[in-house]
Design an enzyme around this catalytic site. Structure first.
Site, PDB file in Angstrom:
ATOM      1  N   GLY A  61       0.964   1.669  -4.046  1.00 44.96           N
ATOM      2  CA  GLY A  61      -0.428   1.989  -3.715  1.00 44.96           C
ATOM      3  C   GLY A  61      -1.387   0.847  -3.995  1.00 44.96           C
ATOM      4  O   GLY A  61      -2.536   1.048  -4.356  1.00 44.96           O
ATOM      5  N   SER A  75       0.830  -1.212   0.000  1.00 47.50           N
ATOM      6  CA  SER A  75       0.000   0.000   0.000  1.00 47.50           C
ATOM      7  C   SER A  75       0.865   1.263   0.000  1.00 47.50           C
ATOM      8  O   SER A  75       0.379   2.357  -0.277  1.00 47.50           O
ATOM      9  CB  SER A  75      -0.922   0.003   1.221  1.00 47.50           C
ATOM     10  OG  SER A  75      -0.173  -0.014   2.414  1.00 47.50           O
ATOM     11  N   CYS A  76       2.138   1.101   0.316  1.00 46.16           N
ATOM     12  CA  CYS A  76       3.052   2.253   0.284  1.00 46.16           C
ATOM     13  C   CYS A  76       3.272   2.709  -1.158  1.00 46.16           C
ATOM     14  O   CYS A  76       3.083   1.945  -2.101  1.00 46.16           O
ATOM     15  CB  CYS A  76       4.401   1.882   0.886  1.00 46.16           C
ATOM     16  SG  CYS A  76       4.316   1.501   2.641  1.00 46.16           S
ATOM     17  N   VAL A  77       3.707   3.960  -1.290  1.00 41.03           N
ATOM     18  CA  VAL A  77       3.969   4.509  -2.621  1.00 41.03           C
ATOM     19  C   VAL A  77       5.430   4.930  -2.713  1.00 41.03           C
ATOM     20  O   VAL A  77       5.937   5.631  -1.828  1.00 41.03           O
ATOM     21  CB  VAL A  77       3.047   5.717  -2.911  1.00 41.03           C
ATOM     22  CG1 VAL A  77       3.438   6.402  -4.221  1.00 41.03           C
ATOM     23  CG2 VAL A  77       1.592   5.260  -2.996  1.00 41.03           C
TER      24      VAL A  77
END
Lengths: 161, 201
Positions: A94, A30-32
């Protein structure tokens, strides 16, 4: 020729002008991964953004939040001599865990991170050149500063941005 | 909550979580009809950004079963296996010879999810019975991917509240270690607050 590999962990960022350096973010879910690059000076930055919004928290690691990572990367790039008018952005990550529609915060963070990063870039006047975001798979990003190349590995894909 | 306060609260939470984990691993043994042993739980308070390093680093590939604890207290349960071990577990559950499963597919994911469900339900029953918490478990999500991407939704959720996470980690496996996995619980701050209230502190 890559002589230095720098791994950017959760909430970290790296700004560099070393053409022999590669900056890596492993396992973006989910990190970008926010990659900024001024091609004319070869100054690059990569942040591993975890959350969309610092919400007035005392921020010890600006790379952790989209709304603090973008301005801090740009500030550091400018200090190294980058022309921010020529600096462009590429976004990676993401993702959302597949099969989940529970509405739990952990599962909407990916798309929120992407949107918040886009908002921060727009606010700073930085053009988004390309992105590889969303979906359900994790991604690893290799940013080679010398060539400006962004290589992305995921379960079934291997792409260049 | 400050780190020192978290560390003070850790003891009661860890004892409860470990009892729940032992129940859960017992539930797995009952489901599959084979013996499982468990390692002494490892519990700690640590910076959230260092958690992926406990599981081979963010790039290590794993098969994980992910459940969220919802209700009166919230948190995350994650069962982590090496992908090849997950195949063996599916073979055992399906009564197939070792080596039959070479790709999880829909059936394999369903089997691992059901195992996760059973373990999650046993774990939460301990939270409910011993601490009076009204909690449920979300449907399981089975994912094979890099540790970093498997964990970062949960870690981001915890990072909203604090820079440090409480992590309880118990290894389990068959006596020959043919099949082994890690049972991870990452409680939200609210679970610890609830435990304080339940114990009258």
């Amino acid at each position: 020729m890559i002589k230095t590999e720098t791994v950017v962990g959760l909430g970290d960022m790296r700004v560099s002008a070393d053409p022999e350096e590669e900056i890596i973010c492993y396992g973006l879910g989910s990190c970008v991964g926010v990659a900024l690059f001024d091609r004319t000076t070869g100054i690059a930055a990569l942040a591993h953004v975890v959350l969309p919004d610092s919400s007035d928290r005392a921020v010890t690691k600006p790379g952790r939040f989209a709304d603090t990572a973008v301005p801090d990367m740009l500030r550091q790039m400018k200090e190294l001599g980058a022309d921010l008018n020529r600096t462009t952005a590429r976004l990676v990550g993401g993702a959302q865990l597949a099969g989940v529609a529970s509405g739990r915060p952990a599962f909407s963070i990916g798309p929120e991170n992407v949107e918040a990063t886009k908002t921060a870039l727009t606010r700073a006047g930085v053009r988004i050149q390309a992105s590889d975001t969303g979906g359900g798979d994790g991604r690893t990003v290799h940013f080679r500063i010398g060539s400006g190349e962004l290589e992305i590995h995921s379960k079934d894909k291997h792409t260049l941005l | 909550m400050q780190l020192s306060e978290l560390q003070n609260e850790l003891g009661s939470w860890v004892r409860l979580a470990e009892r729940g984990m032992i129940e859960a691993i017992g539930g797995l043994a009952g489901l599959l009809g084979i013996e499982f042993t468990m390692r002494q739980g490892q519990s700690r308070v640590m910076p959230i950004d260092e958690v992926p390093n406990l599981f081979g680093g963010p790039q290590a590939e794993v098969t994980a079963v992910y459940l969220t604890i919802i209700g009166e207290a919230e948190g995350h349960i994650i069962l982590i296996y090496e992908p090849q071990v997950a195949f063996k577990l599916v073979d055992i559950a399906m009564g197939e010879p070792h080596g039959t499963t070479t790709d999880l597919g829909e059936m394999g994911e369903s089997v691992l999810g059901e195992i996760g469900n059973v373990m999650g339900a046993h774990f939460l029953r301990t939270l409910s019975d011993d601490a009076g918490l009204d909690v449920q478990v979300s449907p399981p999500v089975v994912v094979t991917d890099m540790v970093g991407s498997v964990l970062d939704g949960a870690l981001a959720d915890l990072m909203i509240q604090d820079d440090h996470a409480v992590i309880v980690d118990m290894g389990f496996g068959t006596p020959t270690e043919d099949v082994s996995g890690r049972f991870i619980v990452l409680p939200n701050q609210e679970i610890i607050n609830q435990l304080k209230r339940a114990s009258g502190q």
